[in-house]
Design an enzyme around this catalytic site. Structure first.
Site, short mmCIF file in Angstrom:
data_model
loop_
_atom_site.label_atom_id
_atom_site.label_comp_id
_atom_site.label_asym_id
_atom_site.label_seq_id
_atom_site.Cartn_x
_atom_site.Cartn_y
_atom_site.Cartn_z
CE LYS A 143 65.20 38.60 -68.25
NZ LYS A 143 64.76 40.01 -68.14
CE LYS A 181 67.59 42.81 -70.24
NZ LYS A 181 66.45 43.38 -69.51
CD GLU A 191 66.79 50.45 -69.62
OE1 GLU A 191 65.76 49.78 -69.41
OE2 GLU A 191 67.37 50.45 -70.72
CB CYS A 197 26.95 34.81 -52.69
SG CYS A 197 27.22 33.22 -53.51
CB CYS A 224 30.25 30.18 -56.36
SG CYS A 224 28.71 31.02 -55.90
CG ASP A 273 75.44 69.19 -52.64
OD1 ASP A 273 76.19 68.84 -53.57
OD2 ASP A 273 74.77 68.38 -51.96
CE1 TYR A 305 71.50 50.30 -73.82
CE2 TYR A 305 71.32 50.91 -71.50
CZ TYR A 305 70.74 50.48 -72.67
OH TYR A 305 69.39 50.25 -72.71
CB CYS A 361 30.33 31.10 -52.60
SG CYS A 361 30.99 32.62 -53.33
CG ASP A 384 64.06 45.85 -64.01
OD1 ASP A 384 63.52 45.98 -65.12
OD2 ASP A 384 63.52 45.28 -63.04
CB CYS A 408 28.17 34.89 -56.90
SG CYS A 408 29.71 35.03 -55.98
CD GLU A 451 77.34 47.46 -72.10
OE1 GLU A 451 76.36 48.21 -71.88
OE2 GLU A 451 77.81 47.27 -73.24
CB SER A 463 63.74 42.91 -78.13
OG SER A 463 62.58 43.72 -78.15
#
Length: 704
Positions: free
Chosen positions: A328, A124, A188, A425, A440, A42, A240, A422, A126, A445, A122, A91
């Site tokens: 999924k 997916k 992504e 109140c 309630c 680095d 991709y 409640c 997120d 309230c 591949e 989509s």
């Protein structure tokens, strides 16, 4: 590299040395990001960058847009300009289990003459979708996915993401189809898990709200007005896809992934070319097992027909490609301790039990609370305070408690019951015969007031963009707001100075700030123009949901007419009935409610439905047809309610559920289960563009 190495030691020609330094830096960036095989330290890399900056500082005329030094942004933008994608960013259809994945592969087999073609698997990722445009190999534009057709220009911010090449590697340009100058490449943007943890830890220390999950953190970082903020977030990419595969002389997806890596992009190493359905299933099963081990979030596997020519032959539906599917993952389940069960009071007074959990990470975000719905559900699941419970996210979004782990139940675990009063109140709690919910009954309230205020500002009602729960709570606690009409007397100054209940590191209180206040005031002003039906819905009248509000608004026409209507008159409206009519009649005769409505009217909030030009009638060309709307109508700016109202005005019936009798399903962005059911039942699906054509021309599509 020999020529570049030689030029590195030729300081007599600054232009040649600057170019050689750029090539050397690009080479080492490629080794580091694309190949994960750095060849220098680095410190050595930083030395090359430092020298290039010095040359460009001494010779500003040598600075080029693609120079590695130009990643560092000091730019602060006023807005994100719209960008129309070269090709629509579709989509993907979902396979919710391996059986549905098998069914998709069988459809592919049939479409390809009885033989399953090679497929590419591949992970997916997120994250947040991105489209990068290169002209003659140089990055010129980066855009978010947006609605799939039009995104937002985030070029300045994406230039700060270090694994994005500012220009493509020369050798990769040999595969570009002759005569092609522009490539739109897709992938992504994501935030690694460890970087997400560091970012959220810093947010908590500084008194800011943490991000919900790495996906939201990536998307939020990408849309920062100040590119220096984006630069300070540890964002990465996996590329991709390409908008138009004909721009490259490649045969398929597998070859594209190899080309992307050769061009300098970061490509996920977990990909596989599969020749059989068994290999695809095995890849998915391995991905499920390895999910938690990966340094980034994934939520499934994408399976694509590998051949580009077969992809073109299979084509697209209104929403998604037929040649790809997203498998999924099953909802992730975790166990944790149920510390307590508390009660949340809603805007109609309904009391909802809430599980207070020992915080646990589920599907990428920390879960500390989950709804238990109602008392009957608590008893049905036999959930007790002190239990070890199983938690998951429904659809990887909404936390829910599945039930207790009975083998780990403590003898001290306590059966829970609804309180008699409640918690907000202290008023009595009642349960009407035949109803599940406890309520309630106090109109004073404070918890109900807060929920009504939040509801008024919500997207389905008056849609005051940016007016979230936290801000509303602070306004209520400060005594500045008690009913919805108070929104319209808020000033930019008092919003800017609003104490958010947190403290900075120097001990000063965190204020809302001028920038947010200005946006909120503009959003409040815009809310005055929302349709009358949304005003009715926003008032939070019991039993009056969005559809009922539309029905009432269309029938009575104005708030004045509603106030004058009798119970029988209201009950006669189709879809209303005696129960809703009685609630409406009481609401319009309660002095406090009348006062709020009068103040809303004085503020300029819509109090009547839009009327037609006298003598003009809308042709009932859609009479006899039933429509179901799902997803977000992003391009037109309409809500589903507004689109539904326009369809109804043309004679259509708009339903909330899909059946074989449904004529059309309108699928907007992020369409859900209704779209899937339409496909399963063979119901025609319209995309947003088709809906707009229908509304404009009145011509019913013959083929979809």
């Amino acid at each position: 590299m020999a020529e570049a190495q030689e030029a590195l030691f030729d300081a007599a020609d600054p232009a040649a040395r600057a170019e050689a330094l750029r090539r050397e830096i690009e080479h080492h960036s490629y080794q580091y990001y694309a190949l994960d095989a750095p060849t220098i330290s680095d410190a050595a890399f930083d030395s090359l960058m430092r020298e290039l900056r010095e040359i460009e500082a001494a010779h500003p005329e040598l600075v080029t847009p693609s120079s590695p030094t130009q990643r560092v942004g000091g730019y602060v933008g006023d807005q994100f300009a719209p960008v129309v994608h070269e090709q629509r960013m579709y989509s993907l259809d979902n396979a919710m289990d391996l059986d549905e994945l098998d069914a998709w592969m069988e459809r592919v087999r049939e479409a390809c003459g009885g033989t399953l073609p090679p497929l590419c698997c591949e992970l997916k990722i997120d994250g947040s979708s991105i489209a990068l445009t290169y002209e003659d190999g140089v990055l010129v534009r980066a855009a978010t996915r947006g609605d799939g057709t039009t995104g937002e220009d985030v070029t300045v911010n994406m230039r700060t993401v270090r694994d994005v090449p500012l220009r493509l590697r020369p050798d990769a340009m040999d595969a570009v189809t002759p005569g092609t100058h522009t490539l739109e490449l897709r992938g992504e943007v994501y935030m690694p898990k460890k970087s997400f943890e560091v970012l959220n830890a810093a947010a908590v220390t500084e008194g800011r709200a943490p991000f919900a999950n790495p996906r939201n953190a990536a998307a939020g970082s990408l849309r920062q007005k100040d590119a220096r903020v984006t630069q300070g977030r540890d964002l990465s990419t996996f590329m991709y896809a390409i908008a138009d595969e004909r721009a490259l002389q490649l045969d398929g997806q597998w070859e594209l992934l190899q080309w992307l890596r050769a061009a300098g992009f970061h490509v996920n190493p977990d990909v596989q070319r599969c020749d059989t359905a068994a290999e695809v299933r095995a890849f998915c099963e391995r991905a499920i097992k390895r999910r938690d081990e990966l340094p980034y979030e994934i939520d499934g596997v994408v399976v694509k027909v590998n051949s580009f020519s077969r992809q073109r032959a299979m084509g697209f539906t209104a929403r998604a490609p037929r040649w790809a599917i997203a498998f999924k993952f099953p909802p992730e389940e975790k166990t944790t301790l149920l510390r307590d069960i508390t009660v949340q009071v809603g805007r109609t007074g309904a009391l909802t039990p809430v599980a207070e959990l020992e915080p646990v990470v589920v599907a990428g975000s920390t879960v500390a609370r989950a709804t238990l719905h109602n008392l009957d559900e608590v008893h049905r699941k036999d959930v007790r305070v002190g239990d070890t419970v199983i938690v998951r996210k429904a659809g990887d979004v909404i936390p829910e408690v599945l039930g207790p782990v009975l083998s780990l139940r403590s003898p001290e675990a306590q059966v829970w019951d609804m309180p008699a009063v409640c918690p907000s109140c202290g008023s009595p709690v009642v349960r009407d015969p035949g109803e599940v919910a406890f309520r309630c009954i106090s109109i004073d309230c404070p918890a109900q007031a807060l929920e009504r205020l939040v509801h008024w500002a919500s997207r389905g009602a008056l849609d005051i963009d940016g007016m979230g729960d936290e801000i509303v709570s602070r306004l209520v606690e400060s005594g500045r707001m008690s009913d919805v009409a108070d929104y319209y007397s808020l000033s930019e100054e008092e919003l800017a100075c609003l104490d958010m209940g947190r403290v900075k590191a120097d001990g000063d209180a965190v204020r809302l700030g001028r920038t947010v206040a200005k946006k909120l005031v503009a959003a409040i002003e815009a809310s005055k123009r929302r349709p009358f039906a949304r005003v009715l819905f926003g008032l939070g009248i019991r039993h009056v949901g969005k559809t009922t509000a539309e029905t009432i608004a269309a029938a009575v026409g104005s708030m004045e007419a509603l106030a004058a209507a009798g119970e029988d008159e209201l009950a006669a409206i189709d879809g209303v009935g005696p129960k809703i009519a009685h609630g409406l009649w009481l609401f319009m005769r309660t002095p406090d409610n009348v006062s709020v409505i009068d103040r809303l009217r004085a503020a300029g909030v819509t109090m009547a439905a839009e009327t037609m030009v006298p003598g003009e009638e809308v042709p009932q060309v859609l009479a006899g047809l039933t429509f179901v709307l799902t997803g977000t109508l992003a391009s037109s700016g309409m809500t589903r309610d507004e689109a539904g109202a326009r369809l109804k005005a043309m004679g259509a019936k708009v339903s909330g559920s899909v059946s074989k009798k449904t004529s059309f399903v309108v699928a907007g962005e992020s369409a859900g289960s209704k779209y899937d059911k339409a496909v399963a039942l063979g119901v025609p699906v319209l995309d947003e563009a088709a809906l707009l054509r229908l509304l404009e021309t009145g011509e019913v599509p013959r083929e979809v």
